[in-house]
Design an enzyme around this catalytic site. Structure first.
Site, short mmCIF file in Angstrom:
data_model
loop_
_atom_site.label_atom_id
_atom_site.label_comp_id
_atom_site.label_asym_id
_atom_site.label_seq_id
_atom_site.Cartn_x
_atom_site.Cartn_y
_atom_site.Cartn_z
CG HIS A 196 -1.98 -1.05 1.19
ND1 HIS A 196 -3.01 -1.10 2.10
CD2 HIS A 196 -2.17 -2.09 0.32
CE1 HIS A 196 -3.80 -2.12 1.80
NE2 HIS A 196 -3.31 -2.75 0.74
CD GLU A 255 -1.82 4.36 3.44
OE1 GLU A 255 -1.59 3.51 2.55
OE2 GLU A 255 -2.98 4.72 3.75
CB CYS A 302 -6.32 -0.28 5.05
SG CYS A 302 -4.66 -0.98 5.03
CB CYS A 310 -1.72 1.55 6.14
SG CYS A 310 -1.33 0.79 4.55
ZN LIG Z 1 -3.27 0.15 3.64
#
Ligand SMILES: [Zn+2]
Length: 152
Positions: free
Chosen positions: A48, A50, A78, A81
């Protein structure tokens, strides 16, 4: 945040490496890490924006801890993260779109995952069940006795 939103455009619209997610880590007013979603391009469900930005900042600063750093992310993190931010000891997070926005426009399930994690582990769609605890605790007992064990 402008840079994070630009990176979200790179990921989702220009390079098409994954969803429209971008992030930067800032320390003392300077960008020290950048990332964008690479889930599709690398077949990596954990890549992701992040996580990419945190990995980049940690490598550049030579530390797994990012105290004094702020994360700017194009979308509300999310749960994975958010966990990465806690492990990295990030000071503060700014996000642009919400989990509700990305569900509405991209059918991403961040909002659903947050609801899942509020349930007891055995009641989730992916049940988590304790198994062989005694054997694993023995390793931790040895680790706890090491005078020079790693701690972070
Ligand atoms: Zn994430």
């Amino acid at each position: 945040m402008e840079r994070a939103i630009y990176l979200s455009r790179v990921a989702g619209l220009e390079k098409r490496t994954g969803g429209c997610f971008g992030a930067v880590v800032v320390k003392n007013g300077k960008i020290v890490g950048e990332g964008y979603n690479n889930v599709i391009s690398h077949n990596d469900p954990t890549w992701h924006g992040e996580v990419g930005a945190i990995r980049d900042a940690s490598q550049r600063l030579g530390t797994p801890h990012l105290r004094g750093c702020v994360l700017y992310t194009s979308s509300e993190p999310c749960p994975m993260c958010m966990g990465a931010c806690y492990w990295a000891r990030i000071d503060k997070i700014f996000y642009a779109t919400t989990a509700k926005d990305v569900k509405e426009h991209g059918h991403f399930e961040d909002e659903d995952f947050y609801e899942e994690f509020a349930k007891p582990p055995a009641d989730r769609n992916i049940p988590a069940v304790e198994f062989m605890r005694e054997e694993a605790v023995k390793v931790w007992e040895e680790f706890g006795q090491l005078p020079d064990r790693c701690h972070y």
